[in-house]
Design an enzyme around this catalytic site. Structure first.
Site, short mmCIF file in Angstrom:
data_model
loop_
_atom_site.label_atom_id
_atom_site.label_comp_id
_atom_site.label_asym_id
_atom_site.label_seq_id
_atom_site.Cartn_x
_atom_site.Cartn_y
_atom_site.Cartn_z
CG ASN A 48 -11.69 19.17 7.82
OD1 ASN A 48 -10.67 19.44 6.77
ND2 ASN A 48 -12.00 19.88 8.89
CB THR B 261 7.12 -29.69 16.91
OG1 THR B 261 7.96 -30.61 17.49
CG2 THR B 261 5.70 -30.35 16.50
CG HIS B 262 10.65 -27.68 18.88
ND1 HIS B 262 10.70 -26.81 20.20
CD2 HIS B 262 9.61 -28.62 19.52
CE1 HIS B 262 9.76 -27.03 20.88
NE2 HIS B 262 9.15 -28.08 20.69
CB SER C 66 23.20 -16.48 -9.25
OG SER C 66 24.43 -16.04 -9.13
CG ASN D 246 19.42 -17.51 -6.05
OD1 ASN D 246 19.68 -18.50 -5.56
ND2 ASN D 246 20.11 -16.97 -6.77
CE1 TYR E 111 -8.13 16.97 8.04
CE2 TYR E 111 -7.39 19.43 8.79
CZ TYR E 111 -7.18 17.96 8.02
OH TYR E 111 -6.20 18.17 7.03
CE LYS F 242 -4.05 12.92 1.73
NZ LYS F 242 -4.81 13.88 0.89
N1 ARG Z 1 -4.93 17.08 2.51
C1 ARG Z 1 -5.84 17.44 3.62
C2 ARG Z 1 -5.87 16.08 4.27
O1 ARG Z 1 -5.62 15.17 3.82
C3 ARG Z 1 -7.33 17.63 2.75
C4 ARG Z 1 -8.06 18.32 4.19
C5 ARG Z 1 -7.39 19.84 4.30
N2 ARG Z 1 -8.41 20.33 5.26
C6 ARG Z 1 -8.07 21.53 6.08
N3 ARG Z 1 -8.83 22.10 6.70
N4 ARG Z 1 -6.85 22.10 5.63
O2 ARG Z 1 -6.14 16.12 5.37
#
Ligand code: ARG
Length: 442
Positions: free
Chosen positions: A113, A158-159, A281, A289, A320, A328
């Protein structure tokens, strides 16, 4: 068969379909974070040495192996793929494979974590640094254009209707100021996220006197993120801030791209795009273009959607939660798309050509009506009367002289007094601040 760091010897077997669902594209995305994860792991190792958990030779061996791993990953000899659950496990497995029991000590006092939090934090800092610099380059290109063509007349709308005479200087300086703001915003977000979550473990700290400060400064962080639970609760929040910083630049870019696509039509014909920014094109031989400009305009959607996606995930209790893993993909996609788009903007601005004759022709006599009204108002006629008179006389206004009108427009910031030096000074100050910030963190 895939191995999991948390799987007990001889424990219950895992279900592949479920594991696949859990990991998703995680291991592939972790390729973006991997170099940062390795760096943070090395700092964690040195920290463990400083508190006596690892002796010097153990620490040296691990740091050396981590350097090898970084190089092997860089050169493609080590591939982070679905042999591993994630990048974090891959590091530990690599170390254990190479150094046995010493490798098995690396995870002392940390959790995946705080490991993913610190890797993401370093990644954010890296990408925000790039965002700061590219905004600076775009602002500088716009400003150079404004300086070079400061007094070239251009209609002001403007506009989308003809309004008053304006200039290329005013139009371009507006974008120079906008991207200076975007630079400043990215830098402020960089400053905010510049804190180390490492050493907070699963979100509650550990029963070891971890050298969190030492590890943070080794990694170039400006400060500690003190509270272990907040280290987890800020996950997603900081990602959104970075995406929003990128989004503001992308929105300014969208407006610029809009102007470019409009002003390069045959109907306007004010501007000429650099050749390499146009495409042909497949059917119409006559066309060049502005596809690049259109995609630059569209790209803001990717970054906006990424920020929204993370926002939608963050309805969570404290601590967590595995939900956070899904921050991600949008983070990496949203920032990557923005940085790729912004990187090609300086060349676009540098190569813009201006059709001065067309712009001058598009400034019609009626556009001087405001000048006429204000000249009279300056001589003491109540503005509303001067306005009404100028409106009646619209048809009879004399042959316009855009250059003279622009020179007289002396309200600070306007065409007669663009104050480009002030815009340049602020850009320089922000660039210097950016340099100091990045110097500190490397
Ligand atoms: N892939 C997990 C994430 O991005 C990593 C952390 C995982 N931690 C866990 N306690 N399962 O959060």
């Amino acid at each position: 068969m895939k191995k999991y760091v948390w799987q007990a010897e001889g424990g219950a077997p895992v279900d592949d379909a479920i594991m696949e669902f859990l990991a998703g594209e995680d291991v592939v995305l972790d390729r973006e974070l991997f170099p940062f994860d390795i760096r943070a792991t090395a700092a964690h190792v040195s920290g463990l040495h400083r508190i006596g958990v690892l002796d010097e030779s153990e620490s040296d061996r691990l740091v050396q192996l981590l350097e090898e791993l970084a190089e092997a990953f860089d050169s493609g000899r080590f591939v982070l793929d679905d042999r591993y659950e994630d990048g974090h496990s891959a590091i530990e497995m690599f170390l254990t494979e190479k150094a046995g029991e010493i490798g098995a000590k690396v995870h002392t006092g940390r959790s995946r974590n705080d490991q993913v939090a610190v890797a993401t934090r370093l990644y954010l800092k890296h990408q925000l640094g790039r965002l700061v610099r590219v905004n600076g380059r775009i602002a500088a290109s716009c400003l150079a254009k404004a300086e070079r063509h400061a007094a070239v007349p251009m209609p002001g709308y403007t506009h989308l209707q003809r309004a008053v005479p304006s200039s290329v200087g005013l139009w371009m300086a507006g974008f120079a100021e906008a991207f200076t703001d975007d630079l400043m915003l990215a830098l402020n977000v960089l400053d905010l996220v510049d804190c180390s979550p490492l050493g907070t473990a699963a979100g509650y700290g550990v029963n070891l006197p971890l050298d969190r400060d030492g590890v943070a400064s080794e990694l170039g962080f400006g400060r500690l993120q003190v509270n272990p639970m907040y280290a987890q609760n800020s996950r997603g929040k900081y990602e959104i801030l970075a995406l929003q910083a990128a989004l503001h630049a992308m929105q300014d870019l969208r407006r610029l791209a809009w102007d470019l696509s409009l002003f390069t039509t045959a109907e306007f014909d004010f501007l000429v795009l650099p050749r390499e920014y146009t495409t042909g094109s497949s059917i119409m031989p006559n066309k060049a273009n502005p596809d690049v400009v259109e995609l630059l305009r569209a790209r803001a959607a990717t970054t906006a959607a990424a920020a929204d996606e993370i926002q939608a995930l963050l309805s969570l209790p404290s601590g967590y939660q595995r939900d956070l893993q899904l921050t991600k993909p949008p983070l990496i996609r949203g920032l990557g798309a923005a940085l790729q788009a912004l990187a090609i903007v300086p060349g676009l601005v540098d190569g813009l050509g201006f059709n001065e004759e067309r712009m001058r022709q598009a400034i019609s006599a009626d556009m001087f009506a405001t000048d006429v009204a204000l000249e009279r108002a300056a001589r003491g006629v109540p503005f509303r009367t001067a306005y009404a008179d100028a409106k009646i006389e619209l048809q009879d206004l004399a042959e316009p002289d855009p250059a003279a009108s622009l020179a007289q427009r002396v309200s600070p910031g306007a065409c007669g007094d663009l104050l480009l030096d002030r815009i340049r000074l602020r850009l320089q100050q922000e660039l210097e601040r950016a340099e100091q910030a990045t110097e500190k963190s490397t």
